[in-house]
Design a protein around this motif. Structure first.
Motif, mmCIF file in Angstrom:
data_model
loop_
_atom_site.group_PDB
_atom_site.id
_atom_site.type_symbol
_atom_site.label_atom_id
_atom_site.label_comp_id
_atom_site.label_asym_id
_atom_site.label_seq_id
_atom_site.Cartn_x
_atom_site.Cartn_y
_atom_site.Cartn_z
ATOM 1 N N ALA A 39 0.834 -1.206 0.000
ATOM 2 C CA ALA A 39 0.000 0.000 0.000
ATOM 3 C C ALA A 39 0.867 1.255 0.000
ATOM 4 C CB ALA A 39 -0.915 -0.005 1.223
ATOM 5 N N LEU A 40 1.958 1.233 0.740
ATOM 6 C CA LEU A 40 2.875 2.367 0.760
ATOM 7 C C LEU A 40 3.479 2.589 -0.624
ATOM 8 C CD1 LEU A 40 4.486 4.517 2.321
ATOM 9 C CD2 LEU A 40 6.171 2.735 2.844
ATOM 10 N N ALA A 41 3.911 1.521 -1.269
ATOM 11 C CA ALA A 41 4.508 1.647 -2.601
ATOM 12 C C ALA A 41 3.512 2.219 -3.604
ATOM 13 C CB ALA A 41 5.031 0.290 -3.074
ATOM 14 N N ARG A 42 2.270 1.756 -3.564
ATOM 15 C CA ARG A 42 1.249 2.271 -4.485
ATOM 16 C C ARG A 42 1.016 3.760 -4.262
ATOM 17 N NH1 ARG A 42 -1.287 -2.684 -3.205
ATOM 18 N NH2 ARG A 42 -2.624 -1.656 -1.665
ATOM 19 N N TYR A 43 0.925 4.152 -3.004
ATOM 20 C CA TYR A 43 0.684 5.562 -2.690
ATOM 21 C C TYR A 43 1.835 6.429 -3.209
ATOM 22 C CZ TYR A 43 -0.399 9.805 -0.145
ATOM 23 O OH TYR A 43 -0.703 11.115 0.159
ATOM 24 N N LEU A 44 3.054 5.990 -2.953
ATOM 25 C CA LEU A 44 4.208 6.798 -3.352
ATOM 26 C C LEU A 44 4.385 6.841 -4.861
ATOM 27 C CD1 LEU A 44 6.811 5.835 -0.597
ATOM 28 C CD2 LEU A 44 5.326 7.847 -0.722
ATOM 29 N N MET A 45 4.092 5.766 -5.548
ATOM 30 C CA MET A 45 4.175 5.782 -7.012
ATOM 31 C C MET A 45 3.161 6.760 -7.588
ATOM 32 S SD MET A 45 6.672 4.030 -8.123
ATOM 33 C CE MET A 45 6.207 3.928 -9.870
ATOM 34 N N ASP A 46 1.952 6.776 -7.037
ATOM 35 C CA ASP A 46 0.939 7.745 -7.488
ATOM 36 C C ASP A 46 1.398 9.172 -7.182
ATOM 37 O OD1 ASP A 46 -0.688 5.716 -8.393
ATOM 38 O OD2 ASP A 46 -2.003 5.724 -6.636
ATOM 39 N N LEU A 47 2.015 9.362 -6.023
ATOM 40 C CA LEU A 47 2.505 10.688 -5.640
ATOM 41 C C LEU A 47 3.586 11.155 -6.599
ATOM 42 C CD1 LEU A 47 2.197 12.849 -3.348
ATOM 43 C CD2 LEU A 47 4.135 11.720 -2.237
ATOM 44 N N LYS A 48 4.502 10.276 -6.942
ATOM 45 C CA LYS A 48 5.580 10.624 -7.870
ATOM 46 C C LYS A 48 5.049 10.952 -9.262
ATOM 47 C CE LYS A 48 9.396 8.248 -7.866
ATOM 48 N NZ LYS A 48 10.400 7.170 -7.836
ATOM 49 N N ALA A 49 3.975 10.308 -9.652
ATOM 50 C CA ALA A 49 3.417 10.512 -10.986
ATOM 51 C C ALA A 49 2.614 11.803 -11.105
ATOM 52 C CB ALA A 49 2.530 9.324 -11.369
ATOM 53 N N LEU B 47 10.538 4.490 8.445
ATOM 54 C CA LEU B 47 9.971 4.928 7.167
ATOM 55 C C LEU B 47 11.065 5.046 6.116
ATOM 56 C CD1 LEU B 47 7.606 5.984 5.440
ATOM 57 C CD2 LEU B 47 8.168 8.279 6.288
ATOM 58 N N ALA B 48 12.184 5.687 6.462
ATOM 59 C CA ALA B 48 13.269 5.857 5.497
ATOM 60 C C ALA B 48 13.785 4.508 5.019
ATOM 61 C CB ALA B 48 14.399 6.676 6.120
ATOM 62 N N GLN B 49 14.021 3.579 5.931
ATOM 63 C CA GLN B 49 14.518 2.261 5.565
ATOM 64 C C GLN B 49 13.536 1.535 4.650
ATOM 65 O OE1 GLN B 49 14.918 0.737 9.513
ATOM 66 N NE2 GLN B 49 17.110 1.126 9.634
ATOM 67 N N THR B 50 12.247 1.659 4.935
ATOM 68 C CA THR B 50 11.237 0.962 4.143
ATOM 69 C C THR B 50 11.189 1.498 2.721
ATOM 70 O OG1 THR B 50 9.889 0.492 6.095
ATOM 71 C CG2 THR B 50 8.791 0.392 3.969
ATOM 72 N N VAL B 51 11.166 2.814 2.571
ATOM 73 C CA VAL B 51 11.075 3.402 1.228
ATOM 74 C C VAL B 51 12.330 3.098 0.419
ATOM 75 C CG1 VAL B 51 10.771 5.547 -0.067
ATOM 76 C CG2 VAL B 51 9.510 5.198 2.051
ATOM 77 N N ILE B 52 13.499 3.131 1.066
ATOM 78 C CA ILE B 52 14.733 2.739 0.380
ATOM 79 C C ILE B 52 14.649 1.280 -0.048
ATOM 80 C CG2 ILE B 52 17.206 2.338 0.688
ATOM 81 C CD1 ILE B 52 17.113 4.726 2.697
ATOM 82 N N GLY B 53 14.187 0.417 0.864
ATOM 83 C CA GLY B 53 14.078 -1.005 0.550
ATOM 84 C C GLY B 53 13.128 -1.295 -0.589
ATOM 85 N N LEU B 54 12.117 -0.444 -0.769
ATOM 86 C CA LEU B 54 11.168 -0.609 -1.876
ATOM 87 C C LEU B 54 11.738 -0.125 -3.204
ATOM 88 C CD1 LEU B 54 7.885 0.541 -0.076
ATOM 89 C CD2 LEU B 54 8.433 -1.785 -0.847
#
Length: 207
Positions: free
Chosen positions: A110-120, A134-141
């Motif tokens: 769910a986090l990845a989907r949200y951030l991809m939409d945000l980037k787009a 949070l930082a570790q998770t987003v880097i890991g994704l």
């Protein structure tokens, strides 16, 4: 496409949590460099605990005539930014602050989907702030596009930013500088689509 940018102070061994345990001074030239980078953002991604620490400081700094010009400029930026505060459950409400909202992402997908939409979407670059989880998770994704590290000449036990990497990440150095307090600024862009095979021996690495 907007970039997600990890920008933070860190140690030689990559610690990113509890900066008061290891961080030294921030000299004027370093602070001005940090502010120049912040001028390129309009959105901040932050965990709830770190957000509450920000609320405890930046609104007051905005009105503090005794603080320096750079600090007041940073306070204004923090006030104006869209602040997205991430939670797994949304169980705890966040303190009120201008342009802040809570985002509930129950899992990494769910986090990845949200951030991809945000980037787009439209807008400037997006600053990935703390906390460490949070930082570790987003880097890991694999969603961080640029990295700005201000590396202090110290090693310290704690949470490293790369703890949740799922595979090797290739980075391209795009700039560096050093400051009178021994801090080195390192600036990298993520390199996409390069999956070099593991060398069979060290001799293959010698040009």
């Amino acid at each position: 496409m907007r970039n997600i940018v990890l920008q933070m102070m860190t140690t030689l061994n990559g610690r990113l949590d509890d900066p008061l345990a290891w961080m030294g001074t921030v000299v004027d030239a370093q602070y001005r460099a940090i502010d120049r980078l912040y001028a390129g953002y309009d959105t901040v991604l932050v965990g709830r605990t770190t957000y509450e620490e920000m609320v405890g400081y930046w609104p007051g700094a905005l009105e503090d005539e005794a603080s320096g010009e750079t600090n007041r400029t940073m306070a204004r930026r923090m006030h104006d930014y869209r602040k997205l505060v991430f939670s797994r459950t949304g169980e705890h409400a966040i303190s009120r602050w201008h342009n802040a909202e809570q985002v509930v992402a129950a899992d990494d997908a769910a986090l990845a989907r949200y951030l991809m939409d945000l980037k787009a979407g439209p807008g400037a670059d997006i600053h990935l702030s703390g906390g460490a989880s949070l930082a570790q998770t987003v880097i890991g994704l694999g969603l961080v596009d640029r990295y700005h590290f201000f590396v202090y000449p110290v090693v310290s036990p704690g949470e490293p930013w790369f703890a949740r990497l799922r595979e090797k990440n290739e980075l391209q150095l795009v700039g560096s500088e050093h400051y009178d307090n021994g801090v080195v600024g390192l600036h990298y862009a993520a390199v996409r689509g390069t999956k070099a095979e593991r060398p069979k021996s060290f001799s293959e690495l010698i040009a």
